[in-house]
Design a protein around this motif. Structure first.
Motif, PDB file in Angstrom:
ATOM      1  N   GLU A   1     109.768 -86.724 -43.901  1.00  0.00           N
ATOM      2  CA  GLU A   1     109.385 -85.452 -44.493  1.00  0.00           C
ATOM      3  C   GLU A   1     107.878 -85.218 -44.357  1.00  0.00           C
ATOM      4  OE1 GLU A   1     112.721 -85.095 -48.085  1.00  0.00           O
ATOM      5  OE2 GLU A   1     110.829 -86.148 -48.429  1.00  0.00           O
ATOM      6  N   LEU A   2     107.108 -86.267 -44.589  1.00  0.00           N
ATOM      7  CA  LEU A   2     105.660 -86.153 -44.450  1.00  0.00           C
ATOM      8  C   LEU A   2     105.274 -85.838 -43.012  1.00  0.00           C
ATOM      9  CD1 LEU A   2     102.853 -86.380 -45.676  1.00  0.00           C
ATOM     10  CD2 LEU A   2     102.924 -88.844 -45.234  1.00  0.00           C
ATOM     11  N   ALA A   3     105.944 -86.477 -42.059  1.00  0.00           N
ATOM     12  CA  ALA A   3     105.658 -86.217 -40.643  1.00  0.00           C
ATOM     13  C   ALA A   3     105.989 -84.779 -40.280  1.00  0.00           C
ATOM     14  CB  ALA A   3     106.460 -87.179 -39.769  1.00  0.00           C
ATOM     15  N   ARG A   4     107.073 -84.265 -40.861  1.00  0.00           N
ATOM     16  CA  ARG A   4     107.487 -82.891 -40.572  1.00  0.00           C
ATOM     17  C   ARG A   4     106.475 -81.889 -41.133  1.00  0.00           C
ATOM     18  NH1 ARG A   4     112.338 -83.177 -42.887  1.00  0.00           N
ATOM     19  NH2 ARG A   4     113.132 -84.317 -41.108  1.00  0.00           N
ATOM     20  N   ILE A   5     106.003 -82.143 -42.342  1.00  0.00           N
ATOM     21  CA  ILE A   5     105.002 -81.276 -42.962  1.00  0.00           C
ATOM     22  C   ILE A   5     103.698 -81.324 -42.183  1.00  0.00           C
ATOM     23  CG2 ILE A   5     103.543 -80.963 -44.999  1.00  0.00           C
ATOM     24  CD1 ILE A   5     106.319 -79.997 -45.505  1.00  0.00           C
ATOM     25  N   THR A   6     103.255 -82.518 -41.846  1.00  0.00           N
ATOM     26  CA  THR A   6     101.978 -82.689 -41.149  1.00  0.00           C
ATOM     27  C   THR A   6     101.992 -82.035 -39.777  1.00  0.00           C
ATOM     28  OG1 THR A   6     101.667 -84.805 -42.302  1.00  0.00           O
ATOM     29  CG2 THR A   6     100.300 -84.417 -40.358  1.00  0.00           C
ATOM     30  N   ALA A   7     103.161 -82.011 -39.138  1.00  0.00           N
ATOM     31  CA  ALA A   7     103.261 -81.481 -37.773  1.00  0.00           C
ATOM     32  C   ALA A   7     103.212 -79.959 -37.710  1.00  0.00           C
ATOM     33  CB  ALA A   7     104.559 -81.973 -37.119  1.00  0.00           C
TER      34      ALA A   7
ATOM     35  N   THR B   1      94.897 -82.525 -49.002  1.00  0.00           N
ATOM     36  CA  THR B   1      94.213 -83.742 -49.433  1.00  0.00           C
ATOM     37  C   THR B   1      95.217 -84.767 -49.945  1.00  0.00           C
ATOM     38  OG1 THR B   1      92.218 -82.520 -50.013  1.00  0.00           O
ATOM     39  CG2 THR B   1      92.492 -84.684 -51.013  1.00  0.00           C
ATOM     40  N   HIS B   2      96.179 -84.301 -50.768  1.00  0.00           N
ATOM     41  CA  HIS B   2      97.165 -85.207 -51.356  1.00  0.00           C
ATOM     42  C   HIS B   2      98.007 -85.891 -50.283  1.00  0.00           C
ATOM     43  CE1 HIS B   2      99.886 -86.678 -54.507  1.00  0.00           C
ATOM     44  NE2 HIS B   2     100.869 -86.396 -53.667  1.00  0.00           N
ATOM     45  N   TYR B   3      98.396 -85.137 -49.260  1.00  0.00           N
ATOM     46  CA  TYR B   3      99.275 -85.692 -48.230  1.00  0.00           C
ATOM     47  C   TYR B   3      98.517 -86.190 -47.003  1.00  0.00           C
ATOM     48  CZ  TYR B   3     103.152 -83.782 -50.945  1.00  0.00           C
ATOM     49  OH  TYR B   3     104.057 -83.516 -51.950  1.00  0.00           O
ATOM     50  N   GLY B   4      97.195 -86.121 -47.035  1.00  0.00           N
ATOM     51  CA  GLY B   4      96.410 -86.637 -45.926  1.00  0.00           C
ATOM     52  C   GLY B   4      96.581 -85.855 -44.641  1.00  0.00           C
ATOM     53  N   ILE B   5      96.777 -84.542 -44.754  1.00  0.00           N
ATOM     54  CA  ILE B   5      96.933 -83.694 -43.577  1.00  0.00           C
ATOM     55  C   ILE B   5      95.543 -83.414 -43.004  1.00  0.00           C
ATOM     56  CG2 ILE B   5      97.736 -81.460 -42.716  1.00  0.00           C
ATOM     57  CD1 ILE B   5      99.736 -81.436 -45.043  1.00  0.00           C
ATOM     58  N   PRO B   6      95.302 -83.750 -41.746  1.00  0.00           N
ATOM     59  CA  PRO B   6      93.963 -83.550 -41.179  1.00  0.00           C
ATOM     60  C   PRO B   6      93.685 -82.075 -40.910  1.00  0.00           C
ATOM     61  CG  PRO B   6      95.461 -84.359 -39.488  1.00  0.00           C
ATOM     62  CD  PRO B   6      96.227 -84.381 -40.777  1.00  0.00           C
ATOM     63  N   LEU B   7      92.469 -81.638 -41.260  1.00  0.00           N
ATOM     64  CA  LEU B   7      92.014 -80.279 -40.971  1.00  0.00           C
ATOM     65  C   LEU B   7      90.699 -80.348 -40.215  1.00  0.00           C
ATOM     66  CD1 LEU B   7      92.505 -78.272 -44.299  1.00  0.00           C
ATOM     67  CD2 LEU B   7      94.065 -78.426 -42.370  1.00  0.00           C
ATOM     68  N   VAL B   8      90.484 -79.359 -39.370  1.00  0.00           N
ATOM     69  CA  VAL B   8      89.158 -79.243 -38.767  1.00  0.00           C
ATOM     70  C   VAL B   8      88.205 -78.742 -39.834  1.00  0.00           C
ATOM     71  CG1 VAL B   8      90.103 -78.757 -36.478  1.00  0.00           C
ATOM     72  CG2 VAL B   8      89.526 -76.851 -38.001  1.00  0.00           C
TER      73      VAL B   8
ATOM     74  N   ASN C   1     107.099 -66.951 -34.441  1.00  0.00           N
ATOM     75  CA  ASN C   1     107.715 -67.880 -33.496  1.00  0.00           C
ATOM     76  C   ASN C   1     107.870 -69.292 -34.042  1.00  0.00           C
ATOM     77  OD1 ASN C   1     105.181 -69.150 -33.268  1.00  0.00           O
ATOM     78  ND2 ASN C   1     104.577 -67.839 -31.568  1.00  0.00           N
ATOM     79  N   GLY C   2     107.546 -69.506 -35.330  1.00  0.00           N
ATOM     80  CA  GLY C   2     107.638 -70.849 -35.880  1.00  0.00           C
ATOM     81  C   GLY C   2     108.920 -71.144 -36.612  1.00  0.00           C
ATOM     82  N   ALA C   3     109.923 -70.280 -36.519  1.00  0.00           N
ATOM     83  CA  ALA C   3     111.152 -70.480 -37.283  1.00  0.00           C
ATOM     84  C   ALA C   3     111.842 -71.789 -36.934  1.00  0.00           C
ATOM     85  CB  ALA C   3     112.109 -69.306 -37.047  1.00  0.00           C
ATOM     86  N   GLN C   4     111.792 -72.174 -35.660  1.00  0.00           N
ATOM     87  CA  GLN C   4     112.482 -73.388 -35.263  1.00  0.00           C
ATOM     88  C   GLN C   4     111.842 -74.636 -35.850  1.00  0.00           C
ATOM     89  OE1 GLN C   4     115.364 -73.255 -34.026  1.00  0.00           O
ATOM     90  NE2 GLN C   4     115.305 -71.049 -33.629  1.00  0.00           N
ATOM     91  N   SER C   5     110.596 -74.538 -36.306  1.00  0.00           N
ATOM     92  CA  SER C   5     109.954 -75.666 -36.985  1.00  0.00           C
ATOM     93  C   SER C   5     110.497 -75.843 -38.393  1.00  0.00           C
ATOM     94  CB  SER C   5     108.439 -75.452 -37.060  1.00  0.00           C
ATOM     95  OG  SER C   5     107.882 -75.319 -35.774  1.00  0.00           O
ATOM     96  N   MET C   6     111.194 -74.809 -38.890  1.00  0.00           N
ATOM     97  CA  MET C   6     111.674 -74.823 -40.262  1.00  0.00           C
ATOM     98  C   MET C   6     113.137 -75.225 -40.398  1.00  0.00           C
ATOM     99  SD  MET C   6     109.080 -73.848 -42.072  1.00  0.00           S
ATOM    100  CE  MET C   6     107.555 -72.899 -42.028  1.00  0.00           C
TER     101      MET C   6
END
Length: 330
Positions: free
Chosen positions: A86-92, A145-152, A273-278
């Motif tokens: 789940e974390l990988a899916r959110i981060t991606a 921040t909580h999930y460690g998702i990298p941002l520029v 166009n991001g529906a397939q990611s969901m």
């Protein structure tokens, strides 16, 4: 993290605005639920139609926005623990950089325009809108921040030279993006790919966006009606320019600079166009458009029908669906 070093003060920017006093915990679940319901359902007790541009129209619009304010959610957040997949899916998901920056731009543009508005009721409603946009940015920043998702690194937020133009770009953009976001959020909810706790956490944020674009749609109509004809010509040309700008922005990829000055590419079309990611299921464009229409109607259904709704994105979606159905029959 750089994106958490952030200071924004709507009170200091907008004359007469006082930030809402938020309740402190521990929170009563019943009070949170009651406030959530209040934010979704509102009908004026003023009889008769709201003549667009009238004092009644303006007063009831601003009253709606004040009375549907939710002091608890999305202020009350409990980030659920995510399984590794789940974390990988959110981060991606390729949305977090632009989502944080969009809220950062929105809060500044709305506050900058609110500062210029002479009418006190409208000025304070727009200022509250800016305050809520800042709260959305804080929610997103805390999540990544909580999930460690990298941002520029975030770019600097520049005070607009034309506050009305900047507010209109943000408002019309939110009307378009929220229409698709409502549908995509429902796709994510149905798919089961994301934990229900996370869906529940962001649900009030989605409803606040509905309130925001309801305010914007009625502001446009009120503002248009209360200007002399010679100014209205220029205003309508500005509306046309805004739509041209947003169309250009959404044709392919828009380029921008991050906080370190590096050029990067942002997908401003993710809402389409991001529906397939969901979801793991195949989702056709007609199915997505119909879902967006259904969710758009559902989100607005609790508010007084005499207040105007954004119509551009729903109208274009219905037109596209008619064309697609005719093409399918042929």
């Amino acid at each position: 993290m750089d994106h958490m070093v952030d200071v924004f003060d709507t009170e200091a920017m907008v004359p007469g605005f006082t930030a809402p006093v938020l309740p402190s915990g521990p929170f009563d679940p019943a009070a949170v639920e009651a406030a959530d319901k209040v934010s979704r359902y509102w009908t004026s007790d003023t009889p008769g139609p709201f003549k667009i541009g009238s004092e009644t129209h303006k007063h009831e619009l601003c009253r709606m926005f004040r009375e549907t304010f939710n002091p608890y959610r999305p202020s009350v957040l409990e980030w659920p623990k995510l399984a590794p997949e789940e974390l990988a899916r959110i981060t991606a998901l390729p949305i977090w950089d632009i989502a944080v920056e969009t809220e950062g731009k929105a809060r500044l543009r709305m506050a900058a325009y609110a500062k210029t508005v002479a009418d006190k009721d409208m000025r304070l409603a727009l200022a509250l809108n800016a305050w809520e946009e800042n709260r959305h940015k804080e929610v997103l920043s805390k999540m990544v921040t909580h999930y460690g998702i990298p941002l520029v690194k975030e770019p600097p937020y520049i005070y607009p030279t034309d506050a009305e133009w900047a507010y209109m770009v943000t408002g019309y953009s939110e009307c378009i993006d929220s229409f698709f976001a409502f549908g995509l959020f429902k796709v994510a909810q149905r798919s089961g790919l994301f934990p229900q706790e996370l869906i529940d956490t962001f649900e009030p944020v989605m409803q606040e966006e509905c309130r925001h674009i309801l305010l914007f749609a009625n502001w446009v109509a009120w503002h248009r009606k209360n200007m002399p004809w010679w100014r209205r010509i220029g205003f309508e040309f500005k509306v046309f320019r805004v739509y041209c700008f947003l169309g250009w922005e959404r044709i392919g990829l828009a380029r921008s600079l991050d906080g370190d000055g590096n050029e990067r590419t942002q997908d401003n079309n993710f809402t389409v166009n991001g529906a397939q990611s969901m979801t793991a299921d195949d989702l056709s464009l007609p199915e997505l458009l119909q879902l967006c229409l259904d969710e758009d109607e559902h989100r607005f259904s609790g508010y007084d029908k005499r207040l105007l709704r954004p119509t551009t994105a729903p109208t274009l979606a219905r037109f596209a669906l008619k064309f697609m159905k005719k093409k399918k029959k042929a």
